[in-house]
Design an enzyme around this catalytic site. Structure first.
Site, PDB file in Angstrom:
ATOM      1  N   THR A 253      -1.762   5.617   2.077  1.00  0.00           N
ATOM      2  CA  THR A 253      -2.994   4.833   1.984  1.00  0.00           C
ATOM      3  C   THR A 253      -3.099   3.974   3.236  1.00  0.00           C
ATOM      4  O   THR A 253      -2.136   3.312   3.616  1.00  0.00           O
ATOM      5  CB  THR A 253      -2.995   3.940   0.729  1.00  0.00           C
ATOM      6  OG1 THR A 253      -2.938   4.767  -0.438  1.00  0.00           O
ATOM      7  CG2 THR A 253      -4.241   3.075   0.674  1.00  0.00           C
TER       8      THR A 253
ATOM      9  N   ARG B 269      -5.142   5.709  -7.949  1.00  0.00           N
ATOM     10  CA  ARG B 269      -4.847   7.132  -8.053  1.00  0.00           C
ATOM     11  C   ARG B 269      -4.684   7.561  -9.510  1.00  0.00           C
ATOM     12  O   ARG B 269      -5.208   8.589  -9.940  1.00  0.00           O
ATOM     13  CB  ARG B 269      -3.601   7.459  -7.236  1.00  0.00           C
ATOM     14  CG  ARG B 269      -3.742   7.117  -5.759  1.00  0.00           C
ATOM     15  CD  ARG B 269      -2.401   7.083  -5.044  1.00  0.00           C
ATOM     16  NE  ARG B 269      -1.760   8.390  -5.055  1.00  0.00           N
ATOM     17  CZ  ARG B 269      -0.501   8.582  -4.669  1.00  0.00           C
ATOM     18  NH1 ARG B 269       0.244   7.550  -4.273  1.00  0.00           N
ATOM     19  NH2 ARG B 269       0.015   9.793  -4.699  1.00  0.00           N
TER      20      ARG B 269
ATOM     21  N   LEU C  28       0.869  -1.170   0.000  1.00  0.00           N
ATOM     22  CA  LEU C  28       0.000   0.000   0.000  1.00  0.00           C
ATOM     23  C   LEU C  28       0.909   1.224   0.000  1.00  0.00           C
ATOM     24  O   LEU C  28       1.976   1.210   0.616  1.00  0.00           O
ATOM     25  CB  LEU C  28      -0.899   0.034   1.241  1.00  0.00           C
ATOM     26  CG  LEU C  28      -1.953  -1.069   1.385  1.00  0.00           C
ATOM     27  CD1 LEU C  28      -2.686  -0.902   2.716  1.00  0.00           C
ATOM     28  CD2 LEU C  28      -2.935  -1.053   0.229  1.00  0.00           C
ATOM     29  N   ASP C  29       0.495   2.283  -0.681  1.00  0.00           N
ATOM     30  CA  ASP C  29       1.264   3.517  -0.646  1.00  0.00           C
ATOM     31  C   ASP C  29       1.388   4.014   0.787  1.00  0.00           C
ATOM     32  O   ASP C  29       0.536   3.728   1.643  1.00  0.00           O
ATOM     33  CB  ASP C  29       0.592   4.597  -1.494  1.00  0.00           C
ATOM     34  CG  ASP C  29       0.573   4.256  -2.972  1.00  0.00           C
ATOM     35  OD1 ASP C  29       1.418   3.435  -3.396  1.00  0.00           O
ATOM     36  OD2 ASP C  29      -0.280   4.796  -3.693  1.00  0.00           O
ATOM     37  N   LYS C  30       2.419   4.793   1.042  1.00  0.00           N
ATOM     38  CA  LYS C  30       2.659   5.331   2.388  1.00  0.00           C
ATOM     39  C   LYS C  30       1.404   5.948   2.988  1.00  0.00           C
ATOM     40  O   LYS C  30       1.056   5.688   4.143  1.00  0.00           O
ATOM     41  CB  LYS C  30       3.781   6.371   2.329  1.00  0.00           C
ATOM     42  CG  LYS C  30       3.981   7.132   3.627  1.00  0.00           C
ATOM     43  CD  LYS C  30       4.972   8.276   3.462  1.00  0.00           C
ATOM     44  CE  LYS C  30       5.041   9.122   4.715  1.00  0.00           C
ATOM     45  NZ  LYS C  30       5.946  10.291   4.545  1.00  0.00           N
TER      46      LYS C  30
END
Length: 336
Positions: free
Chosen positions: A162, A257, A158-160
């Protein structure tokens, strides 16, 4: 080929991998069914606790013997009756990544896997400019057995910024099965998001994604990129924003995104893909300021579902919306 079938072909191995010891050398006899096939393909079937990529690396390192001699060529054809001896000694898969006592919200764990509810702001693994303080550091401390797994057993990222759910493998067999399940789209991942603009109905976005040639820190919809498919449906509409439920078919970097920005509805708070600008008349000053100040992309990994890699039982996990996400929704509702 199933694991059971491969084990029947391989016959008894020289040893079994235990949780608290290194793997010994493993041996197998090539059966008639695999006569004439290339070495790496045969090894992947006979030693199926390990991925084909890992076995290829070991072959190139001289760690697989074919009839007592080092077999360094992946394409070497094998014959029925050949003996394979694999040096499968455990090795440090995490390089210089140190175990750190970082708090984790573990919502489920057994001998095979753990499910983590990641907060926004926690980086998944070290990278450029980030050496520690990551989920990988935390996993090595909380689950020391992950030292022998690629990236401490992390199966997907997961992105930082998110928040939400991700699954981590706790042993080699589970890691292989979960990576395969992810590649074969057998792990269901659903998110909640708040997008800029009024979206009327749900839809799907089928658009390939690649690195943006103009900015290597971004991804973009690009001809010739990797296949990417995102489904979304509307949960709630506001004057200038939309609350969405999003399901991933594929798992490309920044996929949700990028896709929402591609259809001109970037996520609230997403500075990278255009979500900072607040368009539309009628927003009061307080709401506009709160939207501009939202410190991250409004994206939460809400649901995770998959078959257990050992038992096959269907598992499903849900994560409640974090406080900042709920507060943003309440603000948008009040500004209708």
């Amino acid at each position: 080929m199933t694991a059971e079938a491969a084990n029947e072909i391989a016959g008894p191995l020289a040893g079994e991998l235990a949780d608290d010891e290194e793997a010994p050398a493993l041996s197998a006899i090539v059966p008639a069914a695999l006569d004439g096939q290339r070495l790496d393909a045969v090894a992947a079937k006979l030693f199926d606790d390990y991925s084909r990529a890992r076995l290829q690396a070991w072959i190139e390192q001289g760690r697989l013997l074919l009839n007592g001699a080092i077999a360094a060529k992946l394409r070497t054809a094998v014959s029925a009756g050949d003996e394979l001896l694999l040096d499968a000694q455990a090795e440090d898969e995490n390089g210089s990544v140190a175990a750190q006592a970082i708090a984790l919200n573990v919502i489920y764990a057994d001998d095979s896997l753990a499910v983590i509810d990641k907060p926004a702001g926690l980086v998944v693994h070290p990278g450029a400019g980030i050496r520690d303080g990551t989920l990988q550091n935390a996993l090595l401390h909380r689950f020391p057995q992950t030292l022998q797994l690629p990236r401490a057993g992390i199966v997907h990222r997961l992105d930082k910024d998110t928040s939400g759910l991700l699954v981590v493998a706790l042993n080699l067999a589970a890691h292989k099965q979960l990576v395969m399940a992810m590649a074969e789209r057998r792990i269901r991942r659903e998110y909640e998001a708040i997008a800029n603009g009024a979206i009327t109905v749900g839809s799907s976005i089928d658009a390939p994604i690649a690195r943006d040639p103009r900015n290597r820190l971004r991804m973009a919809v690009m001809p010739g990129g990797r296949t990417a498919l995102t489904h979304f449906r509307v949960l709630e509409r506001f004057a200038h924003h939309t609350h969405l439920r999003v399901r991933l078919e594929t798992g490309r970097t920044h996929q949700i995104r990028v896709h929402l920005a591609h259809i001109r509805h970037p996520l609230v708070g997403d500075a990278t893909y255009g979500g900072r600008a607040q368009r539309g008349t009628g927003l009061d000053a307080t709401t506009r300021a709160a939207l501009l100040a939202f410190p991250r992309q409004a994206l939460h990994a809400r649901e995770l579902a998959f078959a257990h890699p050992q038992s096959g039982a269907e598992l499903k996990f849900e994560s409640p919306l974090p406080n900042d996400f709920q507060a943003l929704l309440a603000l948008l509702r009040a500004n209708q």
